[in-house]
Enzyme design. Structure first.
Site, mmCIF file in Angstrom:
data_model
loop_
_atom_site.group_PDB
_atom_site.id
_atom_site.type_symbol
_atom_site.label_atom_id
_atom_site.label_comp_id
_atom_site.label_asym_id
_atom_site.label_seq_id
_atom_site.Cartn_x
_atom_site.Cartn_y
_atom_site.Cartn_z
ATOM 1 N N LYS A 106 0.818 -1.225 0.000
ATOM 2 C CA LYS A 106 0.000 0.000 0.000
ATOM 3 C C LYS A 106 0.847 1.269 0.000
ATOM 4 O O LYS A 106 0.361 2.336 -0.332
ATOM 5 C CB LYS A 106 -0.973 -0.008 1.177
ATOM 6 C CG LYS A 106 -0.345 0.101 2.553
ATOM 7 C CD LYS A 106 -1.429 0.102 3.629
ATOM 8 C CE LYS A 106 -0.893 -0.056 5.020
ATOM 9 N NZ LYS A 106 0.007 0.972 5.501
ATOM 10 N N LYS A 136 19.786 3.661 11.757
ATOM 11 C CA LYS A 136 21.229 3.373 11.747
ATOM 12 C C LYS A 136 22.013 4.402 10.946
ATOM 13 O O LYS A 136 23.187 4.653 11.218
ATOM 14 C CB LYS A 136 21.507 1.953 11.234
ATOM 15 C CG LYS A 136 21.481 0.941 12.349
ATOM 16 C CD LYS A 136 20.100 0.551 12.790
ATOM 17 C CE LYS A 136 19.697 0.797 14.188
ATOM 18 N NZ LYS A 136 18.340 0.319 14.504
ATOM 19 N N VAL A 158 4.027 6.814 33.132
ATOM 20 C CA VAL A 158 3.669 8.174 32.714
ATOM 21 C C VAL A 158 2.164 8.315 32.892
ATOM 22 O O VAL A 158 1.397 7.527 32.361
ATOM 23 C CB VAL A 158 4.076 8.419 31.243
ATOM 24 C CG1 VAL A 158 3.516 9.738 30.735
ATOM 25 C CG2 VAL A 158 5.588 8.411 31.115
ATOM 26 N N ALA A 180 13.744 -7.427 11.739
ATOM 27 C CA ALA A 180 13.690 -7.554 10.286
ATOM 28 C C ALA A 180 14.204 -8.912 9.811
ATOM 29 O O ALA A 180 13.603 -9.545 8.933
ATOM 30 C CB ALA A 180 14.510 -6.438 9.663
ATOM 31 N N HIS A 213 44.838 -11.581 15.528
ATOM 32 C CA HIS A 213 45.247 -10.653 16.572
ATOM 33 C C HIS A 213 45.810 -9.382 15.955
ATOM 34 O O HIS A 213 46.526 -9.465 14.976
ATOM 35 C CB HIS A 213 46.334 -11.291 17.454
ATOM 36 C CG HIS A 213 46.852 -10.364 18.501
ATOM 37 N ND1 HIS A 213 46.133 -10.052 19.629
ATOM 38 C CD2 HIS A 213 48.020 -9.660 18.553
ATOM 39 C CE1 HIS A 213 46.835 -9.191 20.354
ATOM 40 N NE2 HIS A 213 47.980 -8.938 19.724
HETATM 41 C C1 LIG Z 1 12.560 2.757 14.838
HETATM 42 C C2 LIG Z 1 12.730 1.299 14.525
HETATM 43 C C3 LIG Z 1 13.996 0.756 14.420
HETATM 44 C C4 LIG Z 1 14.163 -0.584 14.117
HETATM 45 N N1 LIG Z 1 15.428 -1.087 14.027
HETATM 46 C C5 LIG Z 1 15.596 -2.397 13.747
HETATM 47 C C6 LIG Z 1 16.899 -2.946 13.624
HETATM 48 O O1 LIG Z 1 17.909 -2.260 13.776
HETATM 49 N N2 LIG Z 1 17.022 -4.251 13.316
HETATM 50 C C7 LIG Z 1 15.924 -5.054 13.132
HETATM 51 O O2 LIG Z 1 16.085 -6.243 12.856
HETATM 52 N N3 LIG Z 1 14.676 -4.563 13.248
HETATM 53 C C8 LIG Z 1 14.491 -3.263 13.546
HETATM 54 N N4 LIG Z 1 13.227 -2.750 13.629
HETATM 55 C C9 LIG Z 1 12.086 -3.679 13.448
HETATM 56 C C10 LIG Z 1 11.829 -3.942 11.964
HETATM 57 O O3 LIG Z 1 11.659 -2.733 11.278
HETATM 58 C C11 LIG Z 1 10.617 -4.832 11.809
HETATM 59 O O4 LIG Z 1 10.760 -5.980 12.617
HETATM 60 C C12 LIG Z 1 10.441 -5.259 10.376
HETATM 61 O O5 LIG Z 1 10.289 -4.154 9.513
HETATM 62 C C13 LIG Z 1 9.220 -6.172 10.242
HETATM 63 O O6 LIG Z 1 9.094 -6.552 8.906
HETATM 64 P P1 LIG Z 1 7.685 -6.973 8.299
HETATM 65 O O7 LIG Z 1 7.953 -7.312 6.872
HETATM 66 O O8 LIG Z 1 7.037 -7.965 9.162
HETATM 67 O O9 LIG Z 1 6.760 -5.683 8.405
HETATM 68 P P2 LIG Z 1 6.963 -4.110 7.939
HETATM 69 O O10 LIG Z 1 8.378 -3.852 7.736
HETATM 70 O O11 LIG Z 1 6.188 -3.365 8.908
HETATM 71 O O12 LIG Z 1 6.276 -4.131 6.519
HETATM 72 C C14 LIG Z 1 4.899 -4.316 6.358
HETATM 73 C C15 LIG Z 1 4.500 -3.713 5.031
HETATM 74 O O13 LIG Z 1 3.156 -4.081 4.746
HETATM 75 C C16 LIG Z 1 2.473 -2.984 4.184
HETATM 76 N N5 LIG Z 1 1.056 -3.212 4.447
HETATM 77 C C17 LIG Z 1 0.443 -3.290 5.657
HETATM 78 N N6 LIG Z 1 -0.860 -3.614 5.482
HETATM 79 C C18 LIG Z 1 -1.056 -3.722 4.145
HETATM 80 C C19 LIG Z 1 -2.185 -4.050 3.353
HETATM 81 N N7 LIG Z 1 -3.362 -4.364 3.895
HETATM 82 N N8 LIG Z 1 -2.044 -4.062 2.012
HETATM 83 C C20 LIG Z 1 -0.839 -3.771 1.440
HETATM 84 N N9 LIG Z 1 0.260 -3.477 2.140
HETATM 85 C C21 LIG Z 1 0.150 -3.468 3.474
HETATM 86 C C22 LIG Z 1 3.058 -1.779 4.918
HETATM 87 O O14 LIG Z 1 2.868 -0.602 4.167
HETATM 88 C C23 LIG Z 1 4.532 -2.184 5.022
HETATM 89 O O15 LIG Z 1 5.247 -1.760 3.890
HETATM 90 C C24 LIG Z 1 13.031 -1.408 13.906
HETATM 91 C C25 LIG Z 1 11.748 -0.858 13.985
HETATM 92 C C26 LIG Z 1 11.590 0.481 14.288
HETATM 93 C C27 LIG Z 1 10.209 1.053 14.362
#
Ligand SMILES: Cc1cc2nc3c(=O)[nH]c(=O)nc-3n(C[C@H](O)[C@H](O)[C@H](O)COP(=O)(O)OP(=O)(O)OC[C@H]3O[C@@H](n4cnc5c(N)ncnc54)[C@H](O)[C@@H]3O)c2cc1C
Length: 463
Positions: free
Chosen positions: A34, A50, A235, A313, A437
């Site tokens: 989306k 990062k 909080v 991720a 080392h």
């Molecule tokens: C500030 C922050 C820092 C982070 N740092 C790290 C890190 O250093 N290392 C690490 O491993 N993890 C990190 N994370 C966590 C990591 O970003 C998530 O665990 C990861 O992105 C999850 O991947 P995902 O594919 O499950 O979901 P997401 O990355 O959330 O992707 C989901 C996607 O689905 C799309 N979507 C949702 N619903 C729909 C729908 N109905 N139709 C079409 N598209 C849809 C969204 O637009 C999105 O693009 C961090 C998270 C945050 C918030």
């Protein structure tokens, strides 16, 4: 006849990796997204934080450079430039993922996807409504910032991590609600940039998921950098007042800061997807799956943040690979025993496998080996003597089953340990592996040696 073998809803690190792997295995794959591919991780999570963390650490290092004999004179910092570099890194990676999807012939459809019924996804987007038919569906819709009842995020004064990543003017002061991973990473970044940072955590310690000794080192380092840490307190309320935002704690203390950042966890994107109607079981917002990443409805899989558990991720990506293999009749199970985690604070944290307490709870008899950064040649050369490596060894098998690292480059060092834990390496395997080392991985080697009282550069433990 289905249009596709697999349709993936959500193009984050779970969804796009599942889509590409499916295509690599010869499947016809469609990805529904989306917003922009890359999801939270690339657009507003791992990568942008990062990129800013790198600016923050460089700035902190320059300020400390005099200790290494380097005088830099006056150092200034331009947040707007750091943010635009961060944006450029994000753009490059998002474009890279788009190119990979094209090269692998994954059909990308822009729009909001929901499950119409088993085998059918309805997509509503700029080009109207369309139905996509596929043999299997993978839900990879991720998560969004969770909200705290009674605290309204207005996106300007009271923000989530998404808005904080886009600040172009440095807040003079920032109160962070939540001392978990994201809260501590933002605290590290904004303190280095020059904001006055206050962290409020409801639980008794910062980074509650880490070993106590690890979170204590980070808390001490935060305090030395001038951060104010308040743990074990809730909080009660946040209100915008003249000159900033007033935060009231449950013990009555009040703080006025320019901005408040709310980082109290994530809420799962499992609603509005038609899952209940399709009969998919959802438990407390998380899509329930088995070890094959399949839901209770055959042919519907779910991966990544939306299934809960470890919200990282690389976990989402691995789950995506497992799900798509199963969708294509290649049996695969998800294994969570060696998931590394990387926390980008100062000092950094890396951990994998079991903590000592967890191993004991499982009835394992374990030995713990420890080695300090301060006794490692490379760490001393780098001026990075703060930290340690702690390894947990199963006495029955001599295998390394877990490790926590706190110190410089811990997030990179944990890679070797993850391999050791996953491969079931014994301490003998690691001790017989010659480590270069002077390098930081020697700290891991000596921690493993210490589990047998054999660390050369440590006095105290005898067999
Ligand atoms: C500030 C922050 C820092 C982070 N740092 C790290 C890190 O250093 N290392 C690490 O491993 N993890 C990190 N994370 C966590 C990591 O970003 C998530 O665990 C990861 O992105 C999850 O991947 P995902 O594919 O499950 O979901 P997401 O990355 O959330 O992707 C989901 C996607 O689905 C799309 N979507 C949702 N619903 C729909 C729908 N109905 N139709 C079409 N598209 C849809 C969204 O637009 C999105 O693009 C961090 C998270 C945050 C918030």
């Amino acid at each position: 006849m289905s249009d596709y073998d697999v349709v993936v809803i959500g193009g984050g690190p779970g969804g796009y990796v599942a889509a590409i792997r499916g295509a690599q295995l010869g499947a016809r794959v469609c990805l529904v997204e989306k917003e922009r591919v890359g999801g939270t991780c690339l657009n507003r999570g791992c990568i942008p934080t990062k990129a800013l963390y790198t600016s923050a650490r460089l700035l902190a290092s320059i300020r400390e450079a005099h200790r290494l004999g380097v005088d830099t004179g006056h150092v200034s910092f331009d947040l707007a430039r750091a943010v635009s570099r961060k944006d450029a890194v994000v753009e490059k990676l998002v474009a890279g993922v788009e190119q990979l999807l094209r090269a692998n012939k994954v059909e990308v459809i822009r729009g909001f996807g929901r499950v119409e019924k088993r085998g059918t996804v309805r997509v509503e987007g700029g080009e109207g409504i369309q139905e996509v038919k596929a043999k299997s569906i993978i839900i990879a819709t991720g998560s969004d910032p969770a909200s705290l009842p009674g605290i309204e995020v207005d996106g300007h004064d009271v923000v989530t991590t998404t808005e904080a990543l886009a600040f172009t003017r440095l807040p003079e002061s920032l109160l962070i609600i939540g001392g978990g991973v994201a809260g501590c990473e933002f605290a590290t970044i904004f303190t280095a940039f020059g904001s006055r940072v206050i962290v409020v955590e409801y639980l008794p310690t910062l980074l509650p998921a880490e070993e106590g000794r690890v979170s204590r080192i980070v808390a001490k380092s935060f305090a030395e950098k001038g951060m104010e840490i308040h743990t074990g307190v809730a909080v009660d309320g946040v209100e915008t007042v003249q000159g900033g935002v007033k935060t009231t704690l449950s013990d009555g203390r009040q703080f006025v800061t320019e901005k408040v950042l709310v980082t109290i966890g994530r809420s799962y994107n499992s609603d509005r997807l038609g899952l209940e109607r399709a009969g998919v079981k959802i438990s407390e917002g998380r899509v329930a799956v088995n070890e094959r990443m399949e839901t209770n409805v055959k042919g519907i899989y779910a991966i990544g943040d939306v299934v809960g558990g470890v919200l990282l991720a690389h976990v989402a990506s691995k789950e995506g690979i497992v799900a798509v293999n199963n969708a294509l009749d290649r049996e695969m199970k998800m294994d969570y025993t060696a998931i590394p985690s990387a926390v980008f604070t100062d000092p950094e944290i890396g951990s994998v496998g079991m903590k000592e307490s967890e191993a004991k709870e499982r009835g394992m008899e374990v030995t713990v080996g420890r080695f300090p950064y301060g006794a490692n040649g490379k760490a001393l050369c780098m001026g990075e003597e703060n930290g340690f490596v702690e390894v947990v060894v199963d006495k029955a098998t001599d295998r390394v089953v877990g490790c926590s690292i706190v110190g410089a480059h811990a997030t990179d060092l944990i890679g070797e340990v993850a391999l050791a834990v996953k491969a079931g390496l014994t301490t003998a395997d690691i001790i017989e592996t010659v480590h270069a080392h002077p390098t930081l991985p020697e700290i891991f080697l000596e921690a493993v040696e210490d589990s047998h009282g054999l660390a050369i550069h440590k006095v105290g433990r005898r067999r």
